[in-house]
Design a protein around this motif. Structure first.
Motif, PDB file in Angstrom:
ATOM      1  N   LEU A  89       0.777  -1.234   0.000  1.00  0.00           N
ATOM      2  CA  LEU A  89       0.000   0.000   0.000  1.00  0.00           C
ATOM      3  C   LEU A  89       0.814   1.294   0.000  1.00  0.00           C
ATOM      4  CD1 LEU A  89      -2.840  -1.008   2.502  1.00  0.00           C
ATOM      5  CD2 LEU A  89      -2.910  -1.037  -0.002  1.00  0.00           C
ATOM      6  N   LYS A  90       2.037   1.270   0.538  1.00  0.00           N
ATOM      7  CA  LYS A  90       2.832   2.493   0.633  1.00  0.00           C
ATOM      8  C   LYS A  90       4.062   2.438  -0.271  1.00  0.00           C
ATOM      9  CE  LYS A  90       1.925   3.842   5.449  1.00  0.00           C
ATOM     10  NZ  LYS A  90       2.605   4.139   6.728  1.00  0.00           N
ATOM     11  N   HIS A  91       4.532   3.624  -0.653  1.00  0.00           N
ATOM     12  CA  HIS A  91       5.756   3.714  -1.462  1.00  0.00           C
ATOM     13  C   HIS A  91       6.906   2.997  -0.762  1.00  0.00           C
ATOM     14  CE1 HIS A  91       3.791   6.556  -4.113  1.00  0.00           C
ATOM     15  NE2 HIS A  91       3.547   7.363  -3.107  1.00  0.00           N
ATOM     16  N   THR A  92       7.046   3.193   0.552  1.00  0.00           N
ATOM     17  CA  THR A  92       8.167   2.569   1.274  1.00  0.00           C
ATOM     18  C   THR A  92       8.063   1.048   1.253  1.00  0.00           C
ATOM     19  OG1 THR A  92       6.981   2.841   3.375  1.00  0.00           O
ATOM     20  CG2 THR A  92       8.620   4.519   2.820  1.00  0.00           C
ATOM     21  N   TYR A  93       6.839   0.517   1.287  1.00  0.00           N
ATOM     22  CA  TYR A  93       6.665  -0.943   1.222  1.00  0.00           C
ATOM     23  C   TYR A  93       7.125  -1.453  -0.142  1.00  0.00           C
ATOM     24  CZ  TYR A  93       3.257  -0.052   5.005  1.00  0.00           C
ATOM     25  OH  TYR A  93       2.618   0.352   6.147  1.00  0.00           O
TER      26      TYR A  93
END
Length: 176
Positions: A89-93
């Motif tokens: 779901l997140k850019h960092t993931y």
């Protein structure tokens, strides 16, 4: 796709209820690639937390994301192919999952909150309760063009989605 050969891994991503596992499994079958459900990489503590209706924290997610990234590295290192259903779901993931690779692509299954809530309400036997959908949408950072992503609407049939993906990926296997 910047002249890159066929990806060694595709990560089918989106919020819970968007059809990640269904689309990923159908795409894997069409292409003759291996399918893995990212949920199977969760430690038991994460599954219990979600079953109890509690959203995961980033701290909960790092071991899970690293386990998936390890699997991608293993499969790609052997010259094989895999399709993994993972929320990402997140850019960092997604950065953790990619580990700087350019031979991995994301497929973002995009749908409205209303459609996905309707689908979740009909789903039986899954550990993700429909009440966590709000936290999923709050967490979602839609992927951007530079993230090696293909965005598809979930308003079509699974077969139509898979046909479109096969055409966009230029991998063959599209039905005529």
């Amino acid at each position: 796709m910047g002249g890159v050969e066929a990806p060694c891994a595709l990560i089918v991503m989106g919020v819970s209820g968007s059809g990640k596992s269904t689309v990923a499994a159908a795409l894997a079958q069409r292409l003759g690639w291996r399918f893995e459900d990212g949920d199977s990489f969760h430690p038991a503590s994460n599954v219990e937390k979600m079953r109890a209706g509690h959203p995961l924290t980033d701290e909960d997610r790092w071991p899970w994301l690293n386990a998936i990234a390890d699997e991608i590295a293993r499969v790609c290192g052997k010259g094989e192919h895999v399709i993994i259903a993972c929320s990402a779901l997140k850019h960092t993931y997604r950065d953790v999952l990619l580990r700087g690779r350019d031979d991995v692509r994301f497929v973002f299954l995009k749908g409205t909150r209303e459609l996905i809530a309707e689908r979740l309400a009909q789903r039986k036997g899954h550990f993700m309760p429909p009440g966590l959908l709000t936290s999923q949408f709050e967490t979602l950072e839609p992927p951007e063009a530079g993230e090696h992503v293909i965005t598809v609407s979930i308003d079509e049939t699974v077969e139509a989605i898979v046909d479109g993906l096969v055409r966009q990926l230029k991998l063959g296997g599209a039905k005529r």
